[in-house]
Design a protein around this motif. Structure first.
Motif, PDB file in Angstrom:
ATOM      1  N   SER A  73     -63.878  52.233 -20.462  1.00 54.21           N
ATOM      2  CA  SER A  73     -62.483  52.189 -19.995  1.00 54.21           C
ATOM      3  C   SER A  73     -61.553  52.558 -21.145  1.00 54.21           C
ATOM      4  CB  SER A  73     -62.133  50.792 -19.485  1.00 54.21           C
ATOM      5  OG  SER A  73     -61.972  49.899 -20.566  1.00 54.21           O
ATOM      6  N   SER A  74     -60.349  52.951 -20.816  1.00 54.03           N
ATOM      7  CA  SER A  74     -59.387  53.322 -21.861  1.00 54.03           C
ATOM      8  C   SER A  74     -59.046  52.122 -22.739  1.00 54.03           C
ATOM      9  CB  SER A  74     -58.118  53.914 -21.243  1.00 54.03           C
ATOM     10  OG  SER A  74     -57.469  52.956 -20.441  1.00 54.03           O
ATOM     11  N   TYR A  75     -59.029  50.920 -22.171  1.00 45.45           N
ATOM     12  CA  TYR A  75     -58.760  49.731 -22.981  1.00 45.45           C
ATOM     13  C   TYR A  75     -59.874  49.512 -24.002  1.00 45.45           C
ATOM     14  CZ  TYR A  75     -55.067  48.287 -19.723  1.00 45.45           C
ATOM     15  OH  TYR A  75     -53.927  48.212 -18.954  1.00 45.45           O
ATOM     16  N   GLU A  76     -61.120  49.640 -23.580  1.00 41.84           N
ATOM     17  CA  GLU A  76     -62.235  49.459 -24.511  1.00 41.84           C
ATOM     18  C   GLU A  76     -62.259  50.557 -25.563  1.00 41.84           C
ATOM     19  OE1 GLU A  76     -66.031  48.627 -22.778  1.00 41.84           O
ATOM     20  OE2 GLU A  76     -65.238  46.938 -21.640  1.00 41.84           O
ATOM     21  N   ARG A  77     -61.991  51.792 -25.168  1.00 45.27           N
ATOM     22  CA  ARG A  77     -61.956  52.884 -26.151  1.00 45.27           C
ATOM     23  C   ARG A  77     -60.873  52.640 -27.191  1.00 45.27           C
ATOM     24  NH1 ARG A  77     -62.342  56.020 -21.628  1.00 45.27           N
ATOM     25  NH2 ARG A  77     -60.280  56.912 -21.965  1.00 45.27           N
ATOM     26  N   GLU A  78     -59.722  52.167 -26.752  1.00 43.38           N
ATOM     27  CA  GLU A  78     -58.652  51.896 -27.712  1.00 43.38           C
ATOM     28  C   GLU A  78     -58.996  50.708 -28.605  1.00 43.38           C
ATOM     29  OE1 GLU A  78     -53.922  50.776 -27.955  1.00 43.38           O
ATOM     30  OE2 GLU A  78     -54.668  51.802 -26.170  1.00 43.38           O
ATOM     31  N   PHE A  79     -59.484  49.624 -28.021  1.00 41.56           N
ATOM     32  CA  PHE A  79     -59.775  48.407 -28.782  1.00 41.56           C
ATOM     33  C   PHE A  79     -60.909  48.610 -29.789  1.00 41.56           C
ATOM     34  CE2 PHE A  79     -61.868  44.304 -29.420  1.00 41.56           C
ATOM     35  CZ  PHE A  79     -60.797  43.519 -29.831  1.00 41.56           C
ATOM     36  N   TYR A  80     -62.012  49.201 -29.343  1.00 37.34           N
ATOM     37  CA  TYR A  80     -63.191  49.303 -30.196  1.00 37.34           C
ATOM     38  C   TYR A  80     -63.231  50.568 -31.048  1.00 37.34           C
ATOM     39  CZ  TYR A  80     -65.116  45.275 -27.801  1.00 37.34           C
ATOM     40  OH  TYR A  80     -65.320  44.009 -27.311  1.00 37.34           O
ATOM     41  N   LEU A  81     -62.680  51.668 -30.553  1.00 36.62           N
ATOM     42  CA  LEU A  81     -62.816  52.948 -31.251  1.00 36.62           C
ATOM     43  C   LEU A  81     -61.498  53.503 -31.783  1.00 36.62           C
ATOM     44  CD1 LEU A  81     -65.235  54.652 -28.696  1.00 36.62           C
ATOM     45  CD2 LEU A  81     -65.845  53.429 -30.796  1.00 36.62           C
ATOM     46  N   CYS A 113     -51.672  52.175 -26.254  1.00 37.60           N
ATOM     47  CA  CYS A 113     -50.690  51.447 -25.452  1.00 37.60           C
ATOM     48  C   CYS A 113     -50.796  49.939 -25.627  1.00 37.60           C
ATOM     49  CB  CYS A 113     -50.849  51.797 -23.973  1.00 37.60           C
ATOM     50  SG  CYS A 113     -52.453  51.370 -23.295  1.00 37.60           S
ATOM     51  N   LEU A 114     -51.826  49.456 -26.325  1.00 39.79           N
ATOM     52  CA  LEU A 114     -52.024  48.018 -26.467  1.00 39.79           C
ATOM     53  C   LEU A 114     -51.308  47.489 -27.701  1.00 39.79           C
ATOM     54  CD1 LEU A 114     -55.820  47.636 -25.599  1.00 39.79           C
ATOM     55  CD2 LEU A 114     -53.839  47.292 -24.106  1.00 39.79           C
ATOM     56  N   PHE A 115     -50.428  46.522 -27.485  1.00 40.24           N
ATOM     57  CA  PHE A 115     -49.707  45.888 -28.577  1.00 40.24           C
ATOM     58  C   PHE A 115     -50.022  44.400 -28.577  1.00 40.24           C
ATOM     59  CE2 PHE A 115     -47.640  49.854 -28.212  1.00 40.24           C
ATOM     60  CZ  PHE A 115     -47.052  50.120 -29.447  1.00 40.24           C
ATOM     61  N   ASP A 116     -50.367  43.870 -29.743  1.00 37.86           N
ATOM     62  CA  ASP A 116     -50.679  42.451 -29.881  1.00 37.86           C
ATOM     63  C   ASP A 116     -49.509  41.586 -29.438  1.00 37.86           C
ATOM     64  OD1 ASP A 116     -53.336  42.036 -31.205  1.00 37.86           O
ATOM     65  OD2 ASP A 116     -52.441  43.398 -32.670  1.00 37.86           O
TER      66      ASP A 116
END
Length: 77
Positions: A39-47, A53-56
Motif C-alpha cells: 500500500s502507499s502508506y506502507e511504501r511511505e512508512f517503510y521505504l 502525505c503522512l505527518f506525525d
C-alpha cells in the motif's frame, strides 16, 4: 504506537509496535482497517516512497480528531 495524519485524504494512520501492517481510519468509515501489501502508506512508512502525505501527530491529536468525527473509543486499543 505512532500516529500520522494523511494530509491528502485526512485519514488517521497508526503503527502498532507488535504489527508490521499499518492501520488507518476514515472520517466516513470509523473502523480501523489494516493496510494491504504494497500500500502507499506502507511504501511511505517503510521505504520513504509514495506521496509523502503522512505527518506525525500525537496520540492526543489523533484522539481529538477522531472524537470530532464521532469516534468515542480510546484509540490505543
Amino acid at each position: 504506537m505512532r500516529y500520522f495524519r494523511d494530509v491528502d485524504s485526512g485519514n488517521i494512520v497508526r503503527k502498532k509496535e507488535d504489527k508490521f501492517q499499518l492501520e488507518y481510519i476514515q472520517k466516513n468509515y470509523l473502523i480501523w482497517q489494516e493496510t494491504t501489501a504494497d500500500s502507499s502508506y506502507e511504501r511511505e512508512f517503510y521505504l520513504g516512497e509514495g506521496n509523502t502525505c503522512l505527518f506525525d501527530i500525537t496520540h492526543e491529536e489523533a484522539q481529538k480528531i477522531l472524537n470530532s468525527w464521532g469516534y468515542k473509543e480510546d484509540i490505543e486499543q
